[in-house]
Every structure is written in structure tokens, then in C-alpha cells.
Design an enzyme around this catalytic site. Structure first.
Site, PDB file in Angstrom:
ATOM      1  N   MET A  46      -6.238   8.652  11.067  1.00 14.46           N
ATOM      2  CA  MET A  46      -6.685   9.346   9.778  1.00 14.46           C
ATOM      3  C   MET A  46      -6.923   9.833  10.578  1.00 14.46           C
ATOM      4  SD  MET A  46      -7.382   5.524   7.842  1.00 14.46           S
ATOM      5  CE  MET A  46      -7.371   4.719   8.923  1.00 14.46           C
ATOM      6  N   LYS A  71      -4.480   2.965  -1.021  1.00 14.57           N
ATOM      7  CA  LYS A  71      -5.642   3.754  -1.092  1.00 14.57           C
ATOM      8  C   LYS A  71      -5.247   4.524  -0.234  1.00 14.57           C
ATOM      9  CE  LYS A  71      -8.567   0.302   0.133  1.00 14.57           C
ATOM     10  NZ  LYS A  71      -7.546  -0.766   0.783  1.00 14.57           N
ATOM     11  N   ASP A  92       0.864  -1.178   0.021  1.00  9.40           N
ATOM     12  CA  ASP A  92       0.072  -0.082   0.563  1.00  9.40           C
ATOM     13  C   ASP A  92       1.243   1.350  -0.357  1.00  9.40           C
ATOM     14  OD1 ASP A  92       1.320   0.653   2.650  1.00  9.40           O
ATOM     15  OD2 ASP A  92      -0.957  -0.451   3.486  1.00  9.40           O
TER      16      ASP A  92
END
Length: 437
Positions: A363, A250, A228
């Protein structure tokens, strides 16, 4: 990488050594051991380079060394002048000789003594008996290639042979018995597993030296690395040079590949007999969707193994000297994602405040205002210490301390767009100053 490493075949070719004394003698001996026809001269003249494949200068007058370097480079002949990197077109590494296995260590000329010290450590780890094992592998090379035409299966067969009983016999000097085991495996290739396996590996916060030893080993054995966007180039470089690399990164609201497609990719690679490392930033089971991938693999009958990594909360806290728990400040840690499938913030604010301890919000920079509003409305004191940590666990880590109000007001201009984590709780106020220079 400062220099491109290469091994040069000089068997039967001419080599020139300019100089005299111990250093020149050592260089000449090394060239002869590699099969070269060596000519030694105390001084230089251009005709000595005629027909040469390589040239080395050591302990000669400076004008001769400079002339050797200049002339060899003009003719395209590799040249090395001992302890004069500015005159070299190549450098000579420290060597661990286990022929046909050769290990070279180079500091790029920056610290040759350090390279020699590392050579001593490697010599202690790699027994001279590995030469027998390398010779055995060379002896059966063509037969192994014919028995296992698929490269991934062939690599797995060799890994089995070079780490199993055959290897033990070869290392103990029983080459004939080891050869019989090699022969038996080649004559019965179906005894080597052709089934693929997927390793769900945590890459940690980004620093290569924070990988687990198991993760490092698996990277070196993988046929394919599926990674990733949080995986750094330094970690990817730890994989085999010929391993396939597939980026499936992503980011919030910007998916290179849907999770369903990633699951299908892992299943397909496993069905093809590949040894796959699915490399995820942090830990695969903490907001890494490793559980979904494990379910897909299990449903398809693909063997898998989960290898944990240092999750972002641990890497960020350690890099900022913030205790996640503290006897006088926090007796619990809660991991929360800053956004869900549709990008909204969904959490039990009242439950989080009542539980107390430290909140680690992954996040969370985009939803930081809503995080602040929800927690304060649920009764969190407005002066609760908080921190916004960007690129945690790497050399580029940055930390913004303050209340939630301060973070909300400051974050838009402060942030540089890197992965970020929010820590909230009284333990954040116990951050220990770093007094290193």
C-alpha cells in the site's frame, strides 16, 4: 456463465426426436431413461409437437431441423438440434449418471469434446457407489429436516453423515448398517456440533487458481463469507450459491466497516453456530489484521482456524519474474506497510537500508515520495532498481520498473488505481524477461 444450468423433470411427459441413426437413437434412449414418453420420426411436421415437453433433432434433413427449431421456439417448447447451436434453445451437457446424483458438464457448445473428456475424469473420481449414498440421503431427507430445523445446523449434520462412517458403509454396499447410523444421529441430534467456527482464510492475490486447496474446500462449506474489497468475484463464486455474503471492505481512509465492528460481526456469527469464512486478500497475517480478529475470537471462546494465502509480495514478484532473494543480490526480504493507522509512513529507514536485501512496501503508492526521500536520506543509492506493481497476481497485473525517482515522477499518470506494491532492492534488477508469446 454462458448458459443457465437446470435439470428438467420429464417423467411421463411427451418428448419428440426427429431424425434417424445412431445419434437420434442415443438421444431417445437418454430421454427414456429420464422417464419421458418418446416419439421418434425421421421427418418433421408441426403436429408432432402437440403436447410435447421437449424436442430434439438429429441426423434429419436440414429443412426439417430448421422447421423443428423454428416451430418449437414459437410454441415455447425447449428444443435442441445436435451440433447446431444456432438452432437450439437449450444445450445437452455431458452427463455422469449416479442416479439420483447427476453431474452435468457443459462447454456452452464451444468444446463438446473437452466436456466429454472432463466427464471421463469425473467418472473415474466419482464411484457408481455414490448412487447408494445419494439414495440413503434421500431416504432420510424428511427426518433430517425435522431433527435439525436450523438450516446451518442441518447442513453440518448432513456433512458429518455424508463424510463419516455412515457414508463409508453406504459406499461399500452396507446400506442397512449405514441407515442405522443415520437413524441414531437423527434420534440424538445433540451429538452433532452446534458450535460455530470461523476460518481466517487468505484469498491470495486474486487469481482463483492461486487459492489453496483447503481454502477452496472451506468456501464450498461456508454458511457465511465475510470478505474485503481485494477478493475478486471469481473467488467469491467458488462459494456455495446459498451462502451469505457480507462485504466489509476497507480502503485507505475509506472504511466500509471499522475493524472493531468486523471483530464483533465474526464473534456474533460464530455464536449463532455458523461456519464462517473470513476471506482476505493475500495472507490474513500479513497486513491483513488477522491477528486482531483471532484475538477477538479467542477472547469470545469461538473456535477459529487460520488458512494462509499467497501474500501480495509473492504474487507480485512472481507475476513480474522478480526474485525476492538472490545469491548475488539479496539475502533478506523485509515486508513493510506503506501507511499506518493514521495514514502516515512510519518506518526505520536507516535500519531498512543497513539490513539490505529487498524491501516489499505494501500500500505504498500514496506515500511513495516520502518512501523515496527517507530511503535516499538513509543512504540508499539513487540508482537502486525498483518496481511498482499494480493488481499483482491477476491477469491485469502491470509493472513499472525504474529507480525510485522514476517511480515517483511516473506513478501518478501511470497508475490506474488498483492495489499496488513497491519493491526496492538489487534483486529487482534481476527480473527475468518473459519470452512467452
Amino acid at each position: 456463465m454462458r448458459h443457465y444450468p437446470a435439470f428438467m423433470d420429464i417423467i411421463g411427459r411427451k418428448a419428440l426426436v426427429i431424425g434417424q441413426g445412431e445419434s437420434a437413437d442415443r438421444k431417445a434412449q437418454a430421454l427414456r431413461r429420464a422417464g419421458a414418453e418418446v416419439n421418434i420420426s425421421p421427418t418433421f411436421k408441426p403436429s408432432l409437437l402437440d403436447g410435447c415437453a421437449i424436442a430434439i433433432g438429429a441426423e434429419a434433413p436440414d429443412e426439417d431441423l430448421q422447421a423443428l427449431s423454428r416451430t418449437a421456439i414459437e410454441r415455447g417448447i425447449p428444443v435442441n438440434i445436435v451440433d447446431r447451436p444456432e438452432l437450439c434453445s437449450f444445450i445437452t451437457p455431458a452427463i455422469v449418471d449416479r442416479s439420483p446424483l447427476t453431474i452435468a458438464i457443459s462447454s456452452g457448445g464451444a468444446a463438446p469434446v473437452l466436456a466429454r473428456l472432463l466427464r471421463a475424469k469425473i467418472e473415474a473420481l466419482v464411484s457408481p457407489n455414490y448412487a447408494r449414498l445419494a439414495t440413503l440421503a434421500e431416504q432420510f431427507k424428511d427426518k433430517v429436516r425435522a431433527a435439525f430445523p436450523d438450516m446451518a445446523i442441518r447442513r453440518r449434520a448432513l456433512e458429518t453423515l455424508l463424510t463419516g462412517p455412515a457414508a463409508d458403509l453406504a459406499l461399500s454396499g452396507q446400506e442397512n448398517e449405514a441407515g442405522k447410523l443415520f437413524e441414531a444421529a437423527i434420534n440424538q441430534p445433540d451429538t452433532i456440533s452446534r458450535k460455530g467456527i470461523v476460518y481466517l482464510v487468505g484469498a491470495g492475490p486474486g487469481a482463483p487458481d492461486l487459492l489453496t486447496l483447503r481454502a477452496q474446500r472451506l468456501l464450498g462449506e461456508a454458511d457465511v463469507i465475510v470478505h474485503d474489497r481485494l477478493v475478486t468475484d471469481e473467488i467469491l463464486d467458488m462459494g456455495r450459491r446459498d451462502a451469505g455474503r457480507i462485504f466489509v471492505g476497507k480502503a485507505r481512509a475509506n472504511h466500509c466497516m471499522r475493524q472493531e465492528d468486523i471483530n464483533a460481526l465474526l464473534v456474533r456469527l460464530g455464536q449463532e453456530g455458523k461456519r464462517v469464512v473470513r476471506l482476505k486478500g493475500g495472507d490474513p497475517l500479513i497486513f491483513g489484521r488477522g491477528g486482531e480478529e483471532a484475538e477477538a475470537l479467542a477472547e469470545a471462546g469461538i473456535p477459529f482456524e487460520i488458512v494462509p494465502g499467497i501474500t501480495a509480495a509473492l504474487g507480485c514478484a512472481a507475476g513480474s519474474n522478480i526474485p525476492l532473494t538472490h545469491r548475488e543480490a539479496a539475502r533478506a526480504v523485509t515486508f513493510i506497510t506503506g501507511h499506518t493507522r493514521d495514514g502516515t509512513l512510519e518506518m526505520d529507514f536507516h535500519g531498512a537500508v543497513q539490513l539490505g536485501g529487498t524491501l516489499a512496501v505494501y500500500m505504498g503508492i500514496v506515500t511513495l515520495p516520502r518512501l523515496r526521500d527517507g530511503l535516499l536520506a538513509a543512504g540508499l543509492p539513487a540508482d537502486t532498481p525498483s518496481a511498482l506493481i499494480e493488481r499483482g497476481g491477476t491477469e491485469a497485473q502491470r509493472t513499472l520498473f525504474g529507480t525510485l525517482d522514476h517511480l515517483v515522477a511516473t506513478a501518478p499518470d501511470w497508475s490506474e488505481g488498483g492495489p499496488a506494491l513497491v519493491l526496492v532492492g538489487q534483486a529487482v534488477g534481476r527480473a527475468v524477461p518473459d519470452h512467452r508469446d
